[in-house]
Design an enzyme around this catalytic site. Structure first.
Site, mmCIF file in Angstrom:
data_model
loop_
_atom_site.group_PDB
_atom_site.id
_atom_site.type_symbol
_atom_site.label_atom_id
_atom_site.label_comp_id
_atom_site.label_asym_id
_atom_site.label_seq_id
_atom_site.Cartn_x
_atom_site.Cartn_y
_atom_site.Cartn_z
ATOM 1 N N GLY A 94 65.950 -27.381 -8.145
ATOM 2 C CA GLY A 94 66.466 -26.968 -6.841
ATOM 3 C C GLY A 94 67.972 -27.146 -6.740
ATOM 4 O O GLY A 94 68.617 -27.734 -7.624
ATOM 5 N N ARG A 132 54.728 -25.574 -12.262
ATOM 6 C CA ARG A 132 55.149 -24.173 -12.456
ATOM 7 C C ARG A 132 56.578 -24.058 -13.009
ATOM 8 O O ARG A 132 56.959 -23.019 -13.525
ATOM 9 C CB ARG A 132 55.000 -23.362 -11.164
ATOM 10 N N SER A 133 57.353 -25.132 -12.886
ATOM 11 C CA SER A 133 58.725 -25.123 -13.429
ATOM 12 C C SER A 133 58.814 -25.766 -14.808
ATOM 13 O O SER A 133 59.901 -25.848 -15.386
ATOM 14 C CB SER A 133 59.672 -25.858 -12.478
ATOM 15 N N ARG A 181 62.558 -42.020 6.085
ATOM 16 C CA ARG A 181 63.793 -42.437 6.770
ATOM 17 C C ARG A 181 63.542 -43.366 7.955
ATOM 18 O O ARG A 181 64.358 -44.209 8.272
ATOM 19 C CB ARG A 181 64.562 -41.209 7.262
ATOM 20 N N CYS A 229 71.635 -34.560 6.023
ATOM 21 C CA CYS A 229 72.993 -34.193 5.606
ATOM 22 C C CYS A 229 73.986 -34.225 6.763
ATOM 23 O O CYS A 229 75.110 -34.718 6.615
ATOM 24 C CB CYS A 229 72.985 -32.811 4.946
ATOM 25 N N SER A 242 72.850 -23.324 2.867
ATOM 26 C CA SER A 242 72.377 -24.093 1.712
ATOM 27 C C SER A 242 71.545 -25.298 2.152
ATOM 28 O O SER A 242 70.774 -25.835 1.367
ATOM 29 C CB SER A 242 73.540 -24.552 0.838
ATOM 30 N N PRO A 262 67.619 -1.863 6.024
ATOM 31 C CA PRO A 262 66.983 -2.728 7.021
ATOM 32 C C PRO A 262 67.252 -4.202 6.700
ATOM 33 O O PRO A 262 67.287 -4.590 5.532
ATOM 34 C CB PRO A 262 65.482 -2.423 6.875
ATOM 35 N N HIS A 312 78.798 -28.141 5.832
ATOM 36 C CA HIS A 312 78.447 -28.316 7.242
ATOM 37 C C HIS A 312 79.681 -28.751 8.020
ATOM 38 O O HIS A 312 80.472 -29.583 7.551
ATOM 39 C CB HIS A 312 77.384 -29.404 7.408
ATOM 40 N N ASN A 343 77.589 -30.219 2.165
ATOM 41 C CA ASN A 343 76.266 -30.784 2.482
ATOM 42 C C ASN A 343 75.396 -31.010 1.258
ATOM 43 O O ASN A 343 74.479 -31.841 1.292
ATOM 44 C CB ASN A 343 75.524 -29.871 3.467
#
EC number: 1.2.1.11
Length: 344
Positions: free
Chosen positions: A12, A39-40, A99, A130, A160, A182, A242, A315
């Protein structure tokens, strides 16, 4: 003698950034392992001048791994972080899963480094949202100087923050606008190209969004439970970085000049604040940088002891990957962990 570090979610945006930052900052690694979902498996990612083949999280044994940098989303973290922690590997989690757990430290090293001592209860440390992370880097030194009573923040958050899908959607929609195709909204609730969306994360019963709630709860946990915080979080058509417009009310008097001087000396902060065209920071200049930038520092004459700030940061770095690596550095610097595998 180095540490064995696993990066979970290595394919990612944030996972790749974690690998970059570990190498950039010379973190004392003996071995780095890239992990992701099945899958990765076999995908290649870069670590410095090396290429790592991604392994499957589901079949990986953490018993000889020292630190797991987790950036695979809240659901994956809820399932795997406790299991990894029980194998004696310290998890530094970038999701919101832990958290708000009172037994899990929530850390920004420039803000509350001493809270890290409590990590051993679950072997999990949480990385904040972030938008909260960058705000608190700037607020902590000001709070120490004059005690913040109230925070009003409006965010301008890049796509992002919604991952690769968010970045792809902005790119695809922008191109569609220019060629009169579109415009489809998939990742976001409305079109993001040439638009702003006052909605990040899910709505809560009182009309706030989860992102706004996170900023309130995390500020209270990390900085001061007595601070009053109200937030409006907005997604804007910016790829990385950000921005935040922050209004502060203090208990004690503080001038803009005093705030500027304090922030110039504060760790992680960089003041760019000239009263001239371009004498301020914008997201595009923050991309790829580690600092939290502060501009437009000025007094608010509508309240006693009021200040306004403009805060900008990358960020993906301070808001996520950099802060995660800094937490790992703090563990090492304080001697809170030792490598399991001794040098041969």
């Amino acid at each position: 003698m180095g540490f064995k570090v696993a990066v979970v979610g290595a394919t990612g945006n944030v996972g790749r950034e974690m690998l970059n930052i570990l190498e950039e900052r010379g973190f004392p690694v003996g071995e780095v392992v890239a992990l992701a979902s099945r899958r990765s498996q076999g995908t290649e990612v870069s670590f410095g001048d090396r290429t790592l083949k991604v392994k499957a999280l589901e079949t990986y044994d953490f018993s000889d791994t020292d630190i797991a940098l987790m950036s695979a989303g809240g659901n994956v973290s809820k399932e795997w972080s406790p299991k990894i922690g029980k194998q004696g590997c310290v998890v530094i989690d970038n999701s919101s899963a832990f958290r708000y757990d009172p037994e899990v430290p929530l850390i920004v090293p420039e803000v509350n480094p001493d809270a890290i001592e409590g990590f051993s209860k679950k072997n999990i440390i949480a990385n904040p949202n972030c938008s909260t992370a960058q705000m608190l880097v700037a607020l902590k030194p000001l709070h120490d100087a004059a005690t913040i009573r109230r925070v009003v923040v409006s965010t301008y958050q890049s796509v992002s923050g919604a991952g690769k899908e968010g970045m792809d959607e902005l790119f695809t929609q922008t191109r569609a606008v220019f060629v009169a195709d579109p415009v489809e909204a998939k990742k976001f609730t409305k079109r993001i190209a040439f638009n702003v969306i006052p909605h990040i994360d899910v709505f809560m019963e009182d009309g706030t969004t989860k992102e706004e709630w996170k900023m309130v709860a995390e500020t209270k946990k990390m900085l001061d439970p007595k601070i009053k915080v109200t937030a409006t979080c907005v997604r804007v058509p910016v790829f990385i970085g950000h921005s935040e417009a922050v209004n502060l009310e203090f208990e004690k008097p503080i001038t803009a000049d005093e705030a500027r001087d304090i922030l110039r000396e504060a760790p992680g902060c960089l003041v760019i604040d000239k009263h001239e065209d371009g004498g301020y920071i914008t997201p595009i200049e923050s991309a790829g940088e580690d600092a939290t930038y502060i501009s437009r520092i000025r007094e608010d004459s509508t309240i006693d002891n009021g200040l306004n700030l403009w805060i900008v940061s990358d960020n993906l770095r301070k808001g996520a990957a950099l802060n995660t690596v800094q937490i790992a550095e703090l563990l090492v610097a304080r001697g809170l962990i030792q490598p399991k595998q001794k040098a041969a």
